[in-house]
Design a protein around this motif. Structure first.
Motif, PDB file in Angstrom:
ATOM      1  N   ALA A  94      11.702  17.033  77.426  1.00  9.25           N
ATOM      2  CA  ALA A  94      11.242  17.268  78.665  1.00  9.25           C
ATOM      3  C   ALA A  94      10.526  16.022  78.809  1.00  9.25           C
ATOM      4  O   ALA A  94      10.374  15.199  78.158  1.00  9.25           O
ATOM      5  CB  ALA A  94      10.568  18.739  78.870  1.00  9.25           C
ATOM      6  N   LEU A  95      10.990  15.856  80.067  1.00  6.95           N
ATOM      7  CA  LEU A  95      10.164  14.902  80.774  1.00  6.95           C
ATOM      8  C   LEU A  95       9.091  14.667  81.866  1.00  6.95           C
ATOM      9  O   LEU A  95       9.236  16.109  82.248  1.00  6.95           O
ATOM     10  CB  LEU A  95      10.959  13.860  81.439  1.00  6.95           C
ATOM     11  N   HIS A  96       8.025  14.778  81.938  1.00 14.96           N
ATOM     12  CA  HIS A  96       7.081  14.857  82.765  1.00 14.96           C
ATOM     13  C   HIS A  96       6.157  13.190  83.788  1.00 14.96           C
ATOM     14  O   HIS A  96       6.027  12.064  83.196  1.00 14.96           O
ATOM     15  CB  HIS A  96       5.274  15.074  82.379  1.00 14.96           C
ATOM     16  N   ASP A  97       6.917  13.550  85.223  1.00 17.63           N
ATOM     17  CA  ASP A  97       7.304  11.863  85.886  1.00 17.63           C
ATOM     18  C   ASP A  97       5.431  12.867  86.269  1.00 17.63           C
ATOM     19  O   ASP A  97       5.145  13.246  87.226  1.00 17.63           O
ATOM     20  CB  ASP A  97       8.103  12.700  87.069  1.00 17.63           C
ATOM     21  N   THR A  98       4.792  11.430  86.249  1.00 15.20           N
ATOM     22  CA  THR A  98       2.969  11.169  86.435  1.00 15.20           C
ATOM     23  C   THR A  98       3.399  11.135  87.902  1.00 15.20           C
ATOM     24  O   THR A  98       2.246  11.507  88.515  1.00 15.20           O
ATOM     25  CB  THR A  98       2.948  11.074  85.569  1.00 15.20           C
ATOM     26  N   THR A  99       4.058  10.254  88.890  1.00 12.36           N
ATOM     27  CA  THR A  99       4.072   9.900  89.881  1.00 12.36           C
ATOM     28  C   THR A  99       4.067  10.626  90.591  1.00 12.36           C
ATOM     29  O   THR A  99       3.781  11.621  91.975  1.00 12.36           O
ATOM     30  CB  THR A  99       4.991   8.513  90.105  1.00 12.36           C
ATOM     31  N   GLN A 100       4.822  11.756  90.411  1.00 18.83           N
ATOM     32  CA  GLN A 100       5.819  12.873  91.092  1.00 18.83           C
ATOM     33  C   GLN A 100       5.525  14.817  90.724  1.00 18.83           C
ATOM     34  O   GLN A 100       5.466  14.302  91.979  1.00 18.83           O
ATOM     35  CB  GLN A 100       7.654  12.746  91.144  1.00 18.83           C
ATOM     36  N   GLN A 101       4.404  14.438  89.746  1.00 17.92           N
ATOM     37  CA  GLN A 101       4.085  15.274  88.975  1.00 17.92           C
ATOM     38  C   GLN A 101       5.728  16.017  89.077  1.00 17.92           C
ATOM     39  O   GLN A 101       5.257  17.895  89.740  1.00 17.92           O
ATOM     40  CB  GLN A 101       3.271  16.254  89.913  1.00 17.92           C
ATOM     41  N   VAL A 102       6.582  16.044  88.523  1.00 15.06           N
ATOM     42  CA  VAL A 102       7.277  17.005  88.045  1.00 15.06           C
ATOM     43  C   VAL A 102       8.024  17.229  86.859  1.00 15.06           C
ATOM     44  O   VAL A 102       8.104  16.329  86.129  1.00 15.06           O
ATOM     45  CB  VAL A 102       8.427  16.264  88.149  1.00 15.06           C
ATOM     46  N   LEU A 103       7.433  18.033  85.901  1.00 16.08           N
ATOM     47  CA  LEU A 103       8.092  18.718  84.791  1.00 16.08           C
ATOM     48  C   LEU A 103       9.734  19.365  84.353  1.00 16.08           C
ATOM     49  O   LEU A 103       9.660  20.453  85.117  1.00 16.08           O
ATOM     50  CB  LEU A 103       6.756  19.728  84.278  1.00 16.08           C
ATOM     51  N   ARG A 104      10.688  18.454  83.940  1.00 13.96           N
ATOM     52  CA  ARG A 104      11.887  19.513  83.824  1.00 13.96           C
ATOM     53  C   ARG A 104      12.540  19.027  82.533  1.00 13.96           C
ATOM     54  O   ARG A 104      11.524  18.477  81.185  1.00 13.96           O
ATOM     55  CB  ARG A 104      12.688  18.420  84.287  1.00 13.96           C
ATOM     56  N   VAL A 105      12.980  19.745  81.740  1.00 17.66           N
ATOM     57  CA  VAL A 105      14.064  19.476  80.925  1.00 17.66           C
ATOM     58  C   VAL A 105      15.058  18.720  80.558  1.00 17.66           C
ATOM     59  O   VAL A 105      15.953  18.910  82.179  1.00 17.66           O
ATOM     60  CB  VAL A 105      14.647  21.073  80.158  1.00 17.66           C
ATOM     61  N   LEU A 106      15.218  18.531  79.860  1.00 14.68           N
ATOM     62  CA  LEU A 106      16.509  17.120  79.732  1.00 14.68           C
ATOM     63  C   LEU A 106      17.265  17.367  79.434  1.00 14.68           C
ATOM     64  O   LEU A 106      17.336  18.218  77.864  1.00 14.68           O
ATOM     65  CB  LEU A 106      15.546  15.778  79.037  1.00 14.68           C
ATOM     66  N   SER A 107      18.579  16.786  79.679  1.00 19.49           N
ATOM     67  CA  SER A 107      19.575  17.734  78.728  1.00 19.49           C
ATOM     68  C   SER A 107      19.807  17.336  77.458  1.00 19.49           C
ATOM     69  O   SER A 107      19.316  15.690  76.896  1.00 19.49           O
ATOM     70  CB  SER A 107      21.136  17.416  79.831  1.00 19.49           C
ATOM     71  N   THR A 108      20.589  17.908  76.866  1.00 13.33           N
ATOM     72  CA  THR A 108      20.864  17.854  74.972  1.00 13.33           C
ATOM     73  C   THR A 108      22.276  17.809  75.174  1.00 13.33           C
ATOM     74  O   THR A 108      23.128  17.922  76.264  1.00 13.33           O
ATOM     75  CB  THR A 108      19.975  18.449  74.879  1.00 13.33           C
ATOM     76  N   ASP A 109      22.954  17.094  73.368  1.00  6.19           N
ATOM     77  CA  ASP A 109      23.619  16.716  73.078  1.00  6.19           C
ATOM     78  C   ASP A 109      24.215  18.612  72.828  1.00  6.19           C
ATOM     79  O   ASP A 109      24.071  19.214  72.976  1.00  6.19           O
ATOM     80  CB  ASP A 109      24.406  16.091  72.098  1.00  6.19           C
ATOM     81  N   SER A 110      25.845  18.115  72.820  1.00  4.23           N
ATOM     82  CA  SER A 110      26.168  19.339  72.854  1.00  4.23           C
ATOM     83  C   SER A 110      25.676  19.996  71.207  1.00  4.23           C
ATOM     84  O   SER A 110      26.013  21.200  71.194  1.00  4.23           O
ATOM     85  CB  SER A 110      28.038  19.326  71.877  1.00  4.23           C
ATOM     86  N   GLU A 111      25.583  19.124  70.484  1.00  2.03           N
ATOM     87  CA  GLU A 111      25.430  19.688  68.284  1.00  2.03           C
ATOM     88  C   GLU A 111      24.084  20.359  69.191  1.00  2.03           C
ATOM     89  O   GLU A 111      24.257  21.977  68.673  1.00  2.03           O
ATOM     90  CB  GLU A 111      25.047  19.240  67.866  1.00  2.03           C
ATOM     91  N   THR A 112      23.145  20.671  69.603  1.00  2.00           N
ATOM     92  CA  THR A 112      22.058  21.014  70.367  1.00  2.00           C
ATOM     93  C   THR A 112      22.649  22.089  70.685  1.00  2.00           C
ATOM     94  O   THR A 112      21.797  23.114  70.784  1.00  2.00           O
ATOM     95  CB  THR A 112      20.937  20.329  71.004  1.00  2.00           C
ATOM     96  N   LYS A 113      23.219  21.931  71.808  1.00  2.00           N
ATOM     97  CA  LYS A 113      23.651  23.208  72.801  1.00  2.00           C
ATOM     98  C   LYS A 113      24.570  24.327  72.316  1.00  2.00           C
ATOM     99  O   LYS A 113      24.140  24.948  72.080  1.00  2.00           O
ATOM    100  CB  LYS A 113      23.946  22.493  73.848  1.00  2.00           C
ATOM    101  N   ASN A 114      25.195  24.149  71.310  1.00  2.00           N
ATOM    102  CA  ASN A 114      25.381  25.192  69.626  1.00  2.00           C
ATOM    103  C   ASN A 114      24.549  25.513  69.710  1.00  2.00           C
ATOM    104  O   ASN A 114      25.065  27.338  69.012  1.00  2.00           O
ATOM    105  CB  ASN A 114      27.094  24.295  69.203  1.00  2.00           C
ATOM    106  N   SER A 115      23.477  25.288  69.247  1.00  2.00           N
ATOM    107  CA  SER A 115      22.572  25.522  68.195  1.00  2.00           C
ATOM    108  C   SER A 115      21.982  26.348  68.511  1.00  2.00           C
ATOM    109  O   SER A 115      20.833  28.073  67.850  1.00  2.00           O
ATOM    110  CB  SER A 115      21.678  24.929  67.085  1.00  2.00           C
ATOM    111  N   ALA A 116      21.889  26.406  70.442  1.00  2.00           N
ATOM    112  CA  ALA A 116      21.108  27.452  71.373  1.00  2.00           C
ATOM    113  C   ALA A 116      22.328  29.243  71.147  1.00  2.00           C
ATOM    114  O   ALA A 116      23.089  29.092  71.450  1.00  2.00           O
ATOM    115  CB  ALA A 116      21.547  27.192  72.832  1.00  2.00           C
ATOM    116  N   ASP A 117      21.502  30.856  70.574  1.00  2.00           N
ATOM    117  CA  ASP A 117      22.859  31.571  70.806  1.00  2.00           C
ATOM    118  C   ASP A 117      22.158  32.262  72.254  1.00  2.00           C
ATOM    119  O   ASP A 117      21.122  31.539  72.892  1.00  2.00           O
ATOM    120  CB  ASP A 117      21.324  32.632  69.875  1.00  2.00           C
TER     121      ASP A 117
END
Length: 824
Positions: free
Chosen positions: A567-590
């Motif tokens: 995830a990434l926290h933009d301190t200027t805009q105060q936005v917290l978001r999850v970053l996209s991940t590669d297909s291998e990590t996505k496939n590991s999620a049930d």
């Protein structure tokens, strides 16, 4: 001289210069770091007596704080600690009658203009600093243009060849004999030092030391740049052919010798008399600072009293089964976001860890660009990179072109020529940036893709970085990667009771048209975004073989159901978001993890909204519009896109359960630490020698930029011009390189936003454990016992606090008791 030659004394003077990093890798540094072996009061006395560089604010500042931040009880305790038997009225009167008119000791160049009216020529010191600064910029930006780089006197000889052909100096200073004197200078720095020792009539080592300090201080910005280049060579154990910093001082004293030879008897007498009055100057400084230190301590107590009260009243929370865990950087700007995220659900836990997450890596963006992603105290051991697909290559090409255009506009020629030639071609871009502004990502960040990272051993660096890049890189083994993962998990205090989803949160600051953008990014990542470190660490944690080794060899079992997400926290805009991940990590999620995604997004969105509201209240204009922070980040004319780490004042090493109910107002670094899991104090040692030191550097950079803005502050942002492709900035078109923070980073336009307070370090561990680290670590002992910071021991279950100084431990409650009854 009896013990040291003048040249050796000059080398000792150069060793006291703290490094400053280039703009693209800007990190905070204590400007007095090389003086830490002495007490802060001794350094303050020395710096003001010799160079008029101050570690205390002017008397008027403390007067303005009286009965605002500083209350009578704070002043009473401060006076008691310093052994002064004076009332509040007497201490206030001492401020009002204080005369701080004494300036720095003069250089020979400075006395050259005494008693003369100069209407058409420049002062000697001004012209010398300008000429030498322009030369240093050429040396740093175009090293290939200079011959003899393998010579021990490379910098000195290059300067000598240039200055002997500069006919403008004689005209600017109004002296026809300059060329003649420059021609007599030897082509050996050793011979130069010998001549200076013979001709300059200062005999006492203390006087010579002071004079060399004053001379180097004229060009201190460039001295700090060369100190960093020396630091980098020593960190990587590279061979040292020549030392630029020692030669810079040789060049500066060469000018002093020229000025001495051209000076008259009156000027020489004024110079010598000034250095013979050192004892009187020191006595005056001691008398002035005696009162100022009381007021400075009272200011620090105004913060520490409220901090002690809050810590004493906090009740540890009882944590149940975690629904979500998030590991943030300890950066003070993370504290409001952590509170906002935890407020969304009782099952959300946050952890604090240094933002590079313990990964000693650098990031190879391309064949020609490598970014260190770790603190300046450390050297990278591994290199991370991504395979570049067609989309990444196209994005990188676009970014490089944009960056080239931007750098061309920053050059002296670009300020006029490029605008004239291509103004019409770029008018659409100017309109677009004005009407539809967008925050800018740093070079390198925008080419990151949700792809697998390759991790290789960096090994010992080659003398030729290009040759090292071409060398075959050896992949890191699974055992080594598991070791990195284990160290990270132990450091962040996350070794058991894992949630199903764990966020690794890096942070960055998207801004526009800001040469000092790196100072808003993650200092633990070497002034870079923490996105790379977050992504790489998530890849390690999710790797099946790494998890197997963690369980088998490190005693850390990560459940198969646990998924790590970057995830990434933009301190200027105060936005917290999850970053996209590669297909291998996505496939590991049930499917269950996929079902959690919507809830996670809601939590992050609400946390961001809450943190944005709090941040808007801290800004000088207190905007109410929801998009105000985004507009501020995208505005290319904005001088204060955010406050950065301003008002930082404390760092707390403790379980989050102990601080979760606290509100530290974005002023405290919060690092998770469980003393019961660290019986050998291995983790505590790391914390007190790395994150604590980095926080101290940040704290003292802000401190020095306020107390000594002419030396350790960079002045007015509106006047900044980038020098030598990002090595630093000029304020205007010349003079010395400006280092430190701009006034706009400390002042809101009406009043100071930052407070110059020494860092308060709070550790939830036993006294014996803390004392063990102090005894074993010289740097930590120097910082504590020489009062460069405050060290508190905290017992969260009882709220008891004790403070450690050179005399030992004393309960905070006793320190706050005073027997003085100061009249108001």
């Amino acid at each position: 001289m009896s013990q040291l030659t003048l040249q050796e004394l000059g080398q000792q003077v150069c060793k006291r210069v703290a490094p400053v990093w280039p703009l693209p890798r800007s990190i905070a540094v204590n400007p007095w770091w090389q003086h830490r072996e002495a007490s802060i009061r001794e350094v303050a006395e020395y710096e003001q007596t010799h160079k008029n560089v101050r570690l205390l604010m002017p008397a008027s500042y403390y007067q303005q704080r009286w009965l605002r931040e500083i209350q009578p009880e704070h002043l009473a305790q401060a006076a008691q600690e310093h052994g002064l038997q004076q009332s509040a009225q007497q201490l206030l009167q001492a401020l009002q009658t204080m005369d701080s008119s004494a300036g720095a000791l003069p250089s020979i160049a400075e006395v050259m203009n005494s008693g003369q009216e100069r209407t058409r020529t420049l002062p000697w010191r001004t012209e010398i600093v300008h000429q030498l600064s322009q030369f240093c910029a050429l040396w740093v930006n175009y090293p290939e243009q200079f011959n003899g780089a393998d010579s021990a006197d490379a910098l000195y000889l290059a300067w000598l060849d240039i200055v002997r052909h500069d006919r403008g100096i004689e005209l600017l200073v109004g002296e026809r004999r300059v060329e003649e004197e420059l021609a007599t200078l030897p082509r050996s720095s050793a011979e130069l030092w010998q001549l200076i020792a013979e001709e300059i009539p200062l005999s006492m080592p203390e006087q010579l030391d002071a004079w060399l300090q004053v001379a180097l201080h004229d060009i201190y910005g460039w001295a700090s740049v060369f100190a960093q280049r020396r630091w980098a060579r020593e960190l990587e154990n590279s061979e040292n052919v020549y030392d630029e910093l020692d030669q810079l001082l040789a060049i500066r004293v060469a000018w002093e010798l020229v000025c001495w030879r051209l000076s008259n008897a009156t000027q020489r007498e004024r110079f010598v008399d000034a250095y013979q009055s050192l004892a009187e100057r020191r006595a005056q400084t001691v008398h002035e600072q005696e009162v100022l230190w009381v007021w400075q301590r009272a200011l620090e107590l105004s913060y520490q009293t409220s901090l002690a009260q809050q810590l004493g009243q906090l009740q540890p929370v009882t944590s149940g089964a975690p629904q979500l865990q998030a590991v943030f950087c300890i950066d003070v700007r993370s504290e409001p976001m952590r509170r906002a995220l935890e407020a969304q659900d009782k099952g959300i836990q946050t952890f604090g860890f240094a933002g590079f997450f313990g990964l000693p890596v650098d990031y190879q963006v391309s064949e020609s660009l490598v970014k260190p992603q770790l603190p300046g105290l450390l050297a990278p051991q591994f290199r991370v990179t991504q395979k570049q697909d067609a989309a990444a290559q196209a994005q990188r090409t676009h970014s490089w072109r944009a960056a080239s255009w931007h750098r061309s506009l920053e050059s002296p020629a670009g300020a006029y020529g490029w605008v004239e030639m291509s103004g019409l071609a770029k008018i659409w871009k100017l309109l677009e940036r004005s009407l539809w502004p967008k925050p800018q990502a740093r070079i390198g960040s925008e080419v990151i893709r949700p792809r697998e990272w390759q991790i290789t051993k960096r090994g010992q660096p080659s003398l030729c970085e290009r040759a090292a890049a071409r060398a075959a890189a050896e992949p890191a083994s699974d055992a080594e990667l598991a070791g990195l993962a284990a160290n990270a998990l132990r450091g962040m205090g996350l070794t058991e009771n894992f949630a199903r989803q764990v966020l690794i949160v890096g942070h960055s600051a998207c801004v526009a048209n800001n040469p000092h953008a790196a100072s808003l990014d993650c200092g633990a990542c070497g002034g870079q975004s923490g996105e790379v470190n977050a992504r790489v660490l998530v890849q390690l944690f999710n790797r099946a073989e790494v998890r197997r080794i963690l369980a088998a060899e490190h005693g850390i079992t990560i459940p198969q159901s646990t998924l790590f997400l970057p995830a990434l926290h933009d301190t200027t805009q105060q936005v917290l978001r999850v970053l996209s991940t590669d297909s291998e990590t996505k496939n590991s999620a049930d499917s269950a993890h996929k079902g959690d995604t919507q809830q996670l997004e809601k939590w992050l969105e609400k946390a961001s909204t809450s943190a944005q509201k709090e941040q808007r209240g801290r800004l000088a204009d207190k905007p109410r519009a929801a998009k105000a922070l985004q507009q501020r980040a995208a505005n290319w004319a904005e001088l204060r896109p955010e406050w950065g780490l301003a008002r930082n004042a404390a760092i707390i090493f403790a379980p989050r359960e102990a601080t979760a109910k606290g509100h530290f107002d974005a002023r405290a670094f919060l690092h998770t630490y469980y003393a019961e899991r660290d019986p050998e104090q291995a983790v505590l040692t790391q914390l007190m020698t790395a994150p604590m030191v980095v926080a101290h550097w940040i704290n003292m950079q802000y401190y020095g930029s306020m107390t000594a803005p002419q030396t350790f502050g960079s002045g007015n942002k509106m006047l900044h011009n980038v020098v030598a492709d990002g090595v630093g900035v000029f304020e205007g078109n010349g003079g010395d390189l400006r280092i430190g923070l701009a006034r706009q980073s400390l002042h809101d336009g009406k009043d100071w936003y930052h407070q110059p307070l020494r860092l308060t370090v709070v550790i939830a561990a036993s006294i014996s454990a803390i004392d063990k680290v102090i005894a074993e670590q010289k740097v930590v002992r120097e910082l504590v016992e020489n009062e460069w910071l405050y060290l508190w021991q905290w017992e969260p279950t009882t709220g008891d606090l004790q403070q450690r100084n050179a005399a030992g431990w004393q309960a905070i409650s006793k320190l706050q008791e005073t027997q003085h009854d100061l009249a108001i």
